[in-house]
Write a protein that holds these residues in place. Structure first.
Motif, PDB file in Angstrom:
ATOM      1  N   TRP A  13       0.834  -1.209   0.000  1.00  0.00           N
ATOM      2  CA  TRP A  13       0.000   0.000   0.000  1.00  0.00           C
ATOM      3  C   TRP A  13       0.869   1.259   0.000  1.00  0.00           C
ATOM      4  O   TRP A  13       0.527   2.254  -0.619  1.00  0.00           O
ATOM      5  N   TYR A  16       1.876   1.809  -3.497  1.00  0.00           N
ATOM      6  CA  TYR A  16       0.749   2.402  -4.215  1.00  0.00           C
ATOM      7  C   TYR A  16       0.713   3.911  -3.982  1.00  0.00           C
ATOM      8  O   TYR A  16       0.593   4.699  -4.924  1.00  0.00           O
ATOM      9  N   THR A  59      -5.715  -5.367  -3.909  1.00  0.00           N
ATOM     10  CA  THR A  59      -6.836  -4.571  -4.373  1.00  0.00           C
ATOM     11  C   THR A  59      -7.787  -4.349  -3.207  1.00  0.00           C
ATOM     12  O   THR A  59      -7.935  -5.218  -2.336  1.00  0.00           O
ATOM     13  N   ASP A  78      -8.482   0.654  -4.976  1.00  0.00           N
ATOM     14  CA  ASP A  78      -7.025   0.556  -5.059  1.00  0.00           C
ATOM     15  C   ASP A  78      -6.643  -0.730  -5.777  1.00  0.00           C
ATOM     16  O   ASP A  78      -7.224  -1.783  -5.510  1.00  0.00           O
ATOM     17  N   TYR A  80      -2.805  -2.484  -6.987  1.00  0.00           N
ATOM     18  CA  TYR A  80      -1.354  -2.287  -7.050  1.00  0.00           C
ATOM     19  C   TYR A  80      -0.671  -3.638  -7.176  1.00  0.00           C
ATOM     20  O   TYR A  80      -1.047  -4.600  -6.501  1.00  0.00           O
TER      21      TYR A  80
END
Length: 142
Positions: A13, A16, A59, A78, A80
């Motif tokens: 994260w 990301y 995700t 999200d 990534y």
């Protein structure tokens, strides 16, 4: 996603956020992870991709009401994948897993946003989705 995924999830994260040049406070990481592991159907859901015992993608998605539809819709917030696994199908697999989760939840409409100049991701998105033509606006910071 499991409680034991916390450190690897946080690494992904953070990657990301780095990609989007965004900063998120540490307490948001704690809250986000708690929401992802929670059982509230109105909160976020999370999926991860794993290779050889290492998380390589994530995700986050959620379901919400839509003013034009009876059924809820799914927002894929999200997505990534580690740079070293991009182009190997991880992103596609995560999107397809969200599609499957949305179908199982009776929410066949799935949508997401990306930056206009995110050409690498958009090549994938053009294969697995339809470009909506919409432009997003945000409220200016107060």
């Amino acid at each position: 996603m499991r409680e034991s995924d916390r450190a690897q999830w946080a690494r992904l994260w953070a990657g990301y956020h780095d990609f989007y040049k965004a900063t998120v406070a540490p307490e948001v990481y704690d809250l986000a992870f708690a929401r992802l592991l929670g059982s509230d159907p109105n909160q976020f859901n999370g999926l991860v991709a794993e290779q050889d015992g290492k998380l390589v993608g994530l995700t986050h998605y959620l379901f919400h009401a839509h003013g034009w539809k009876v059924e809820r819709v799914c927002y894929l917030q999200d997505l990534y994948a580690d740079p070293d696994v991009r182009g190997t199908g991880i992103g596609r697999a995560l999107i397809e897993a969200v599609y499957a989760a949305a179908d199982a939840a009776g929410a066949p409409s799935v949508y997401w946003l990306t930056q206009e100049d995110n050409h690498t991701a958009r090549r994938l998105y053009d294969r697995v989705g339809e470009y909506s033509g919409f432009v997003r606006y945000n409220r200016p910071a107060p």
